[in-house]
Design an enzyme around this catalytic site. Structure first.
Site, PDB file in Angstrom:
ATOM      1  CE  LYS A 130      -3.147  -2.310   3.223  1.00 45.12           C
ATOM      2  NZ  LYS A 130      -3.608  -2.296   4.641  1.00 45.12           N
ATOM      3  N   GLY A 131       2.110   1.107   0.381  1.00 47.02           N
ATOM      4  CA  GLY A 131       2.951   2.277   0.687  1.00 47.02           C
ATOM      5  C   GLY A 131       3.158   3.246  -0.457  1.00 47.02           C
TER       6      GLY A 131
ATOM      7  CD  GLU B 276       8.425  -0.707  -2.758  1.00 48.47           C
ATOM      8  OE1 GLU B 276       7.264  -0.284  -2.638  1.00 48.47           O
ATOM      9  OE2 GLU B 276       8.797  -1.809  -2.315  1.00 48.47           O
ATOM     10  CG  ASP B 277       6.919   2.335   0.186  1.00 48.57           C
ATOM     11  OD1 ASP B 277       7.650   1.433  -0.284  1.00 48.57           O
ATOM     12  OD2 ASP B 277       6.214   2.157   1.200  1.00 48.57           O
TER      13      ASP B 277
ATOM     14  CG  ASP C  52      15.121  -1.594   4.768  1.00 50.00           C
ATOM     15  OD1 ASP C  52      15.516  -0.579   5.354  1.00 50.00           O
ATOM     16  OD2 ASP C  52      15.152  -2.734   5.275  1.00 50.00           O
TER      17      ASP C  52
ATOM     18  CG  ASP D   6       2.770   0.886   7.219  1.00 47.75           C
ATOM     19  OD1 ASP D   6       3.616   0.717   6.320  1.00 47.75           O
ATOM     20  OD2 ASP D   6       2.371  -0.034   7.957  1.00 47.75           O
TER      21      ASP D   6
ATOM     22  NE  ARG E 119      -0.628   1.945   4.979  1.00 48.44           N
ATOM     23  CZ  ARG E 119       0.406   1.190   4.640  1.00 48.44           C
ATOM     24  NH1 ARG E 119       1.394   1.705   3.930  1.00 48.44           N
ATOM     25  NH2 ARG E 119       0.483  -0.082   5.013  1.00 48.44           N
TER      26      ARG E 119
END
Ligand code: IMP
Ligand code: MG
Length: 181
Positions: free
Chosen positions: A44-45, A101-102, A105, A161, A167
């Site tokens: 969801k990010g 993509e948010d 990492d 989040d 969010r």
């Protein structure tokens, strides 16, 4: 500013100019191609980033969605990801996919997804991330389009989040460690 936020890392204005720049890069690279450009939002990010990015792109663009989660994150190094919602297109061999993509990492999610979509037959697969934490990388992976490199801090807002919270914040902020410790 929200009480649980230690510091704003990227303001609304900074995010706007980062995304304008990314849209310009995509316009430049995808102008005049005969495939179908598909922005693939990773739920969801990435929803907020995706919404802003697609508005600023001027070449014809389609959108699609996938939802993925890491298998046993933190405890396993297999790099397997679970696909909760798959892209389902009959014309994938005509699609130039840009995964939106948010944040990157370890790099496992995007590394896996890029290979997955290539195996599925996509005409091309590129990756576009709003944020990147290069110091956290566990697999050798670099996105094609990067909004901003950030330090190794846990950030929320603008779609990102912690436990489904924060969010909706309009900026990217560093979460106070006492909130998750
Ligand atoms: P990777 O597979 O380790 O690169 O994980 C990327 C995913 O981890 C992102 O899509 C986010 O869901 C999550 N993530 C990593 N860092 C952060 C952060 O600082 N805040 C919120 N989510 C994060
Ligand atoms: Mg997440």
């Amino acid at each position: 500013m929200h009480n649980d936020i230690k510091r704003v890392l990227l303001s609304e204005e900074e995010l706007e100019s980062i995304i304008t720049r990314l849209a310009g890069e995509l316009d430049r690279d995808y102008a005049g191609r005969d495939g179908r450009l598909v922005l693939l939002c990773i739920l969801k990010g990435s929803v907020v980033f995706m919404g802003e990015l697609m508005k600023k792109i001027t070449v014809p663009v389609e959108i699609d969605f996938m939802k993925v989660s890491s298998y046993g994150a933190g405890t396993t190094t297999t790099g397997n990801i679970h696909i909760a919602l798959d892209i389902n297109r009959k014309d994938i061999e005509c699609c130039d996919i840009v995964i939106v993509e948010d944040i990157i990492d370890s790099g496992r999610t995007l590394s896996h997804l890029s290979k997955y979509l290539t195996l599925k037959g996509a005409r091309s697969v590129k990756t576009c991330t709003l944020l990147d934490k290069p110091s956290r990388r566990e697999v050798d992976f670099e996105a094609d389009y990067v909004g901003c490199n950030i330090p190794d801090e846990f950030v929320v807002g603008y779609g990102l989040d912690y436990d489904e919270r924060y969010r909706a914040l309009p900026y990217v902020g560093i979460l106070k460690p006492e909130v998750y410790m």
